[in-house]
Design a protein around this motif. Sequence first.
Motif, short mmCIF file in Angstrom:
data_model
loop_
_atom_site.label_atom_id
_atom_site.label_comp_id
_atom_site.label_asym_id
_atom_site.label_seq_id
_atom_site.Cartn_x
_atom_site.Cartn_y
_atom_site.Cartn_z
N LEU A 186 4.33 -1.56 -12.09
CA LEU A 186 3.36 -0.65 -11.51
C LEU A 186 4.09 0.07 -10.54
N LYS A 187 4.17 1.20 -10.43
CA LYS A 187 4.64 2.10 -9.29
C LYS A 187 3.70 3.31 -8.46
N ASN A 188 3.75 3.57 -7.22
CA ASN A 188 3.20 4.35 -6.70
C ASN A 188 1.68 4.57 -6.82
N THR A 237 -2.66 -6.64 -11.28
CA THR A 237 -1.96 -6.33 -9.99
C THR A 237 -2.45 -5.10 -9.32
N ASN A 238 -3.02 -4.27 -9.97
CA ASN A 238 -3.86 -3.06 -9.50
C ASN A 238 -5.37 -3.13 -10.43
N ALA A 239 -6.51 -3.36 -9.99
CA ALA A 239 -7.54 -3.56 -10.85
C ALA A 239 -8.10 -2.21 -11.55
N ASP A 240 -7.70 -1.15 -11.11
CA ASP A 240 -8.05 0.00 -11.55
C ASP A 240 -6.86 0.40 -12.78
N PHE A 290 0.70 -1.20 -0.03
CA PHE A 290 0.08 -0.19 0.26
C PHE A 290 0.99 1.27 -0.05
N ASP A 291 0.45 2.32 -0.80
CA ASP A 291 1.24 3.42 -0.81
C ASP A 291 1.05 4.31 0.40
N ALA A 305 8.91 6.26 2.75
CA ALA A 305 8.52 7.69 1.96
C ALA A 305 7.01 7.34 1.29
N GLY A 306 6.61 6.40 1.28
CA GLY A 306 5.01 6.10 0.92
C GLY A 306 4.96 5.65 -0.45
N HIS A 307 6.12 4.84 -0.89
CA HIS A 307 5.88 4.52 -2.42
C HIS A 307 5.77 3.18 -2.42
N SER A 308 4.96 2.59 -3.52
CA SER A 308 4.58 1.28 -3.74
C SER A 308 5.14 0.84 -5.04
N PHE A 309 5.40 -0.54 -5.17
CA PHE A 309 6.04 -0.90 -6.42
C PHE A 309 5.94 -2.39 -6.51
N PHE A 310 5.69 -2.69 -7.92
CA PHE A 310 5.57 -4.18 -8.21
C PHE A 310 6.34 -4.09 -9.81
N ALA A 311 7.20 -5.22 -9.76
CA ALA A 311 7.76 -5.68 -10.88
C ALA A 311 7.74 -7.35 -11.19
N GLN A 312 7.56 -7.59 -12.33
CA GLN A 312 7.72 -8.99 -12.78
C GLN A 312 9.06 -8.90 -13.76
N SER A 313 10.25 -8.97 -12.94
CA SER A 313 11.25 -8.81 -13.35
C SER A 313 11.94 -9.98 -13.10
N GLN A 314 11.73 -10.88 -14.15
CA GLN A 314 12.53 -12.45 -14.45
C GLN A 314 13.58 -12.50 -15.45
#
Length: 434
Positions: free
Chosen positions: A303-305, A319-322, A47-48, A235-244
């Motif tokens: 996806l970030k922030n 990853t985020n439905a919106d 969560f951010d 600092a309130g940031h959120s982060f997702f990566a499919q880094s494979q």
Amino acid sequence: GIDGITAAQPPTAAPPAAGVTPEEAASAAKRLLSAQNADMGSNAVAFDGSTTVNGRGLLLGNPHYPWQGGRRFWQSQQTIPGELNVSGASLLGATTISIGHNADVAWSHTVATGVTLNLHQLTLDPADPTVYLVDGKRERMTKRTVSVPVKSAADVTRTQWWTRYGPVTTSMGAALPLPWTATTAYALNDPNATNLRMADTGLGFSKARGTKDVERSLHRNQGMPWVNTIAADRAGHSFFAQSQVLPRITDELAERCSTPLGRATYPASGLAVLDGSRKDCALGSDRDAVQPGIFGPGRMPVLKNLPYVENSNDSAWLTNADRPLTGYERVFGTIATPRSLRTRGAIEDVASMADKGRLRVADLQRQQFANRAPAGDLVASEVAKWCAALPGGTAVGTGGTPVDVSDACTVLRRWDRSVDSDSRGALLFDRFWR
């Protein structure tokens, strides 16, 4: 897999092992490679600061690894004064923290849907099954003998046959045989076979001062073989990566170079089977990739922030439905396909939590241990109505004999749709659902 590589031997006069049709191969590959069919997985959500009571990020990591055996996590703390101070959990023998946090950032991983290998179908010289053709030119396989010492027993020795693409294999599990015949063989390309960068990537996480540093470590080292990365920072940031580390199979390459087998397996599972007889079907390279034949960071779902990012072993799409992620190649996973009930339930929960806002650690703990059963929310009421409508409260058992289910109908109707230890009806619904 390994058994297919070690069992691969040139064909003899005996009839070759039976293969499978492309349709059967597609079904087998889908079962084999689906993250939802794996015996392990994970959930994670970040969560951010816009959703939390103090403006800092929050992370919940819920790895589904075993409590026993070689793949269990061990609690770890690593400290080098002035250099490193990180806490979390590590796999046995790992030199860095696998999932954890320091004073500034926390991260977790989930098993990703990217297919980490591919096959090249070889056209063999009819006069010699250890010679294959590339653009009409003969290339001889390399024979490698590997011996493994065994305590109190004789050494185990196996012969492998290597090509420009990788070792010859004769199966990917019992359901997906790949017979080596007088005219055809299959070589396995696994870019992670030479990937020793996972520890460097993890060390970068341990030293990170925010999600930007987590992303930098992923970009610089490119060492994560099979997982997504989810992170949040103070600092309130959120982060997702499919880094494979994935073979660079673009949809265009698969369309142009798939064999009949690959035309079935790639859409169904992401497993590419490319024509190994053509040089123009070799894997390309991205300029930002540290290793030939893999995708660079610029091609990976990120996806970030956002208020939340969540993964429960489905593809990156929701990853985020919106903010659905699209545009990535099939080898990374599917787009606009049904999500698992675990993903659906998680998105419902975390989206509602993000909308509510002012989240604290206790809110994440309550969600983690709520034991809600999304399948029950979907169908339990209808099942109870169907049950109550049975004539005389009687159903026909598997042996054809009548069974009084009237009490069961009442239990299902009153079930609280959770699987707490005192949730009467949870076991009954579980047996029905399975």
